[in-house]
Design a protein around this motif. Structure first.
Motif, mmCIF file in Angstrom:
data_model
loop_
_atom_site.group_PDB
_atom_site.id
_atom_site.type_symbol
_atom_site.label_atom_id
_atom_site.label_comp_id
_atom_site.label_asym_id
_atom_site.label_seq_id
_atom_site.Cartn_x
_atom_site.Cartn_y
_atom_site.Cartn_z
ATOM 1 N N ALA A 34 88.409 -46.179 -36.736
ATOM 2 C CA ALA A 34 89.458 -46.414 -35.734
ATOM 3 C C ALA A 34 90.791 -46.727 -36.402
ATOM 4 O O ALA A 34 91.849 -46.218 -35.981
ATOM 5 C CB ALA A 34 89.057 -47.553 -34.809
ATOM 6 N N ASP A 35 90.769 -47.556 -37.450
ATOM 7 C CA ASP A 35 92.004 -47.899 -38.163
ATOM 8 C C ASP A 35 92.586 -46.669 -38.868
ATOM 9 O O ASP A 35 93.805 -46.472 -38.893
ATOM 10 C CB ASP A 35 91.748 -49.011 -39.183
ATOM 11 C CG ASP A 35 91.508 -50.358 -38.521
ATOM 12 O OD1 ASP A 35 91.907 -50.527 -37.354
ATOM 13 O OD2 ASP A 35 90.916 -51.237 -39.183
ATOM 14 N N ASP A 83 96.666 -34.812 -38.657
ATOM 15 C CA ASP A 83 95.291 -34.753 -38.181
ATOM 16 C C ASP A 83 94.349 -34.617 -39.378
ATOM 17 O O ASP A 83 94.780 -34.530 -40.524
ATOM 18 C CB ASP A 83 95.093 -33.613 -37.176
ATOM 19 C CG ASP A 83 95.388 -32.239 -37.770
ATOM 20 O OD1 ASP A 83 95.185 -32.040 -38.979
ATOM 21 O OD2 ASP A 83 95.824 -31.343 -37.018
ATOM 22 N N VAL A 84 93.061 -34.613 -39.093
ATOM 23 C CA VAL A 84 92.043 -34.441 -40.134
ATOM 24 C C VAL A 84 91.344 -33.112 -39.890
ATOM 25 O O VAL A 84 90.829 -32.862 -38.801
ATOM 26 C CB VAL A 84 91.014 -35.591 -40.119
ATOM 27 C CG1 VAL A 84 89.851 -35.283 -41.060
ATOM 28 C CG2 VAL A 84 91.672 -36.895 -40.544
ATOM 29 N N GLN A 85 91.326 -32.261 -40.906
ATOM 30 C CA GLN A 85 90.663 -30.972 -40.795
ATOM 31 C C GLN A 85 89.244 -30.996 -41.341
ATOM 32 O O GLN A 85 88.449 -30.107 -41.051
ATOM 33 C CB GLN A 85 91.476 -29.911 -41.529
ATOM 34 C CG GLN A 85 92.780 -29.557 -40.844
ATOM 35 C CD GLN A 85 92.563 -28.889 -39.501
ATOM 36 O OE1 GLN A 85 91.958 -27.824 -39.411
ATOM 37 N NE2 GLN A 85 93.032 -29.531 -38.442
ATOM 38 N N GLY A 86 88.917 -32.021 -42.142
ATOM 39 C CA GLY A 86 87.572 -32.072 -42.696
ATOM 40 C C GLY A 86 87.318 -33.353 -43.444
ATOM 41 O O GLY A 86 88.232 -34.111 -43.778
ATOM 42 N N LYS A 109 74.611 -36.759 -43.480
ATOM 43 C CA LYS A 109 74.484 -37.009 -42.041
ATOM 44 C C LYS A 109 75.499 -38.060 -41.586
ATOM 45 O O LYS A 109 76.084 -37.948 -40.501
ATOM 46 C CB LYS A 109 73.067 -37.455 -41.710
ATOM 47 C CG LYS A 109 72.023 -36.345 -41.871
ATOM 48 C CD LYS A 109 70.631 -36.840 -41.526
ATOM 49 C CE LYS A 109 69.611 -35.717 -41.604
ATOM 50 N NZ LYS A 109 68.237 -36.175 -41.278
ATOM 51 N N GLU A 110 75.726 -39.069 -42.415
ATOM 52 C CA GLU A 110 76.744 -40.078 -42.095
ATOM 53 C C GLU A 110 78.133 -39.449 -42.063
ATOM 54 O O GLU A 110 78.948 -39.750 -41.171
ATOM 55 C CB GLU A 110 76.689 -41.206 -43.125
ATOM 56 C CG GLU A 110 75.411 -42.034 -43.077
ATOM 57 C CD GLU A 110 75.243 -42.951 -44.278
ATOM 58 O OE1 GLU A 110 74.293 -43.766 -44.282
ATOM 59 O OE2 GLU A 110 76.054 -42.842 -45.228
ATOM 60 N N GLU A 142 83.739 -38.271 -35.191
ATOM 61 C CA GLU A 142 84.613 -39.343 -34.703
ATOM 62 C C GLU A 142 86.085 -39.019 -34.933
ATOM 63 O O GLU A 142 86.948 -39.395 -34.128
ATOM 64 C CB GLU A 142 84.268 -40.660 -35.394
ATOM 65 C CG GLU A 142 82.950 -41.286 -34.981
ATOM 66 C CD GLU A 142 82.776 -42.662 -35.597
ATOM 67 O OE1 GLU A 142 83.534 -43.585 -35.216
ATOM 68 O OE2 GLU A 142 81.897 -42.816 -36.472
ATOM 69 N N LEU A 143 86.373 -38.333 -36.024
ATOM 70 C CA LEU A 143 87.760 -38.001 -36.357
ATOM 71 C C LEU A 143 88.242 -36.743 -35.649
ATOM 72 O O LEU A 143 89.402 -36.346 -35.795
ATOM 73 C CB LEU A 143 87.891 -37.824 -37.872
ATOM 74 C CG LEU A 143 87.762 -39.101 -38.707
ATOM 75 C CD1 LEU A 143 87.644 -38.761 -40.191
ATOM 76 C CD2 LEU A 143 88.949 -40.028 -38.469
ATOM 77 N N GLY A 144 87.356 -36.095 -34.904
ATOM 78 C CA GLY A 144 87.741 -34.897 -34.173
ATOM 79 C C GLY A 144 87.811 -33.654 -35.034
ATOM 80 O O GLY A 144 88.449 -32.662 -34.643
#
Length: 320
Positions: A58-59, A70-73, A104-105, A112-114
């Protein structure tokens, strides 16, 4: 070209002033804030578990939103000493189980990061000495583990980044062909390849040819751009040494409709990391523009005529 995603290595912002490696004490949130200063950067890729040790998802998401990235991976890193003898190829079934659990984690964090892409670098899946690794058993173990992680969520793409050596003397996945063979053996639609320009040079491969192989299979899930002198993983500015090979790579990416992220895996050891990243974006943007012109203006390329191809490259590189 405004829809192109430009991403980069978060740890690059912990370098500079002669440091080749981050100290490990850098705050992920501080590095994200620094990355947010880069003009033209759209995205980041984070390492698991490295960048999630002290900050919550979340942070991290809030920090990314704050700088408009954004995060791509998510890139999986199996750390030594636990995985020093390999992850998916480790002869110890408990170590292999732990390696699968970590992926898996990472898939959960990716959700969660989309994002929809988890990248695996099997850094320790290799050997140094004859008769040290059972190549056939190790291959079967990798297939088994990869099938399991691919089946966790078919909507998450899982790709493999190969490197012929370092930190191991040799790796089990030491060529583009070896990775494609492994993916075929796994037979999972969400398994693919991430190509690193410098790793391809280390393996004495031509980046454009390797990309063409992966594009033909529709398995090029990721791309890591940099440059080097070809002996080690130098992590230099894009197009600084092998410009014509970079342009040829971009030609195939444009011609075959690559729609993935352009990720920069560079090491600004002595350079300002913000300006270094901006130069990567500026250079790659221009290279993609030139490659697009080549695809549009000369659809017969490559013709098999070496002198014609050389003239086209010369004109595009020097404008004369």
């Amino acid at each position: 070209m405004s829809d192109i995603k430009y991403s980069t290595r978060l740890n690059s912002f912990g370098l500079g002033k002669g440091r080749k490696y981050p100290t490990g004490e850098e705050s992920t949130l501080d590095l994200i804030a620094l990355a947010g200063q880069v003009t033209g950067l759209t995205s980041l890729e984070l390492n698991y578990p490295e960048h999630f040790g002290t900050d919550s998802v979340a942070d991290i998401s809030a920090a990314l939103d704050n700088v408009g990235l954004d995060v791509q991976g998510v890139q999986l890193r199996w750390p030594a000493p636990m995985f020093a003898d390999g992850a998916f190829s480790n002869p110890d079934p408990e170590i292999r189980r732990a390696a699968v659990t970590m992926v898996k984690e990472a898939i959960g964090i990716c959700r969660e990061l989309g994002a929809d892409h988890v990248l695996l670098w099997p850094a320790h899946d290799g050997y140094e000495y004859p008769l040290q690794m059972d190549y056939m058993k190790s291959w079967d173990w990798m297939v088994e583990c990869l099938r399991e992680v691919a089946d966790v969520d078919p909507g998450i793409r899982v790709s493999i980044e190969y490197k012929p050596a370092e930190p191991r003397g040799r790796t089990l996945l030491n060529t583009t062909g070896a990775v494609i063979k492994l993916i075929r053996d796994c037979d999972r639609p969400n398994l693919g390849v991430t190509l690193d320009f410098g790793h391809l040079l280390m393996a004495r491969e031509n980046p454009a040819q390797s990309a063409a192989m992966c594009l033909r299979e529709q398995k090029l899930f990721g791309l890591q751009l940099n440059d080097s002198h070809g002996v080690a993983d130098d992590g230099l500015l894009v197009g600084s040494i092998h410009f014509s090979e970079t342009l040829e790579l971009a030609y195939y990416l444009v011609r075959e409709g690559y729609a993935g992220t352009y990720y920069f895996d560079t090491d600004p050891v002595r350079e300002n990391p913000v300006r270094e990243c901006e130069l990567n974006i500026e250079r790659m943007g221009r290279i993609i523009e030139v490659a697009t012109d080549m695809v549009r203006d000369d659809p017969a390329l490559p013709t098999g005529d070496a002198l014609h191809s050389a003239s086209v490259l010369w004109t595009k590189m020097l404008g004369a």
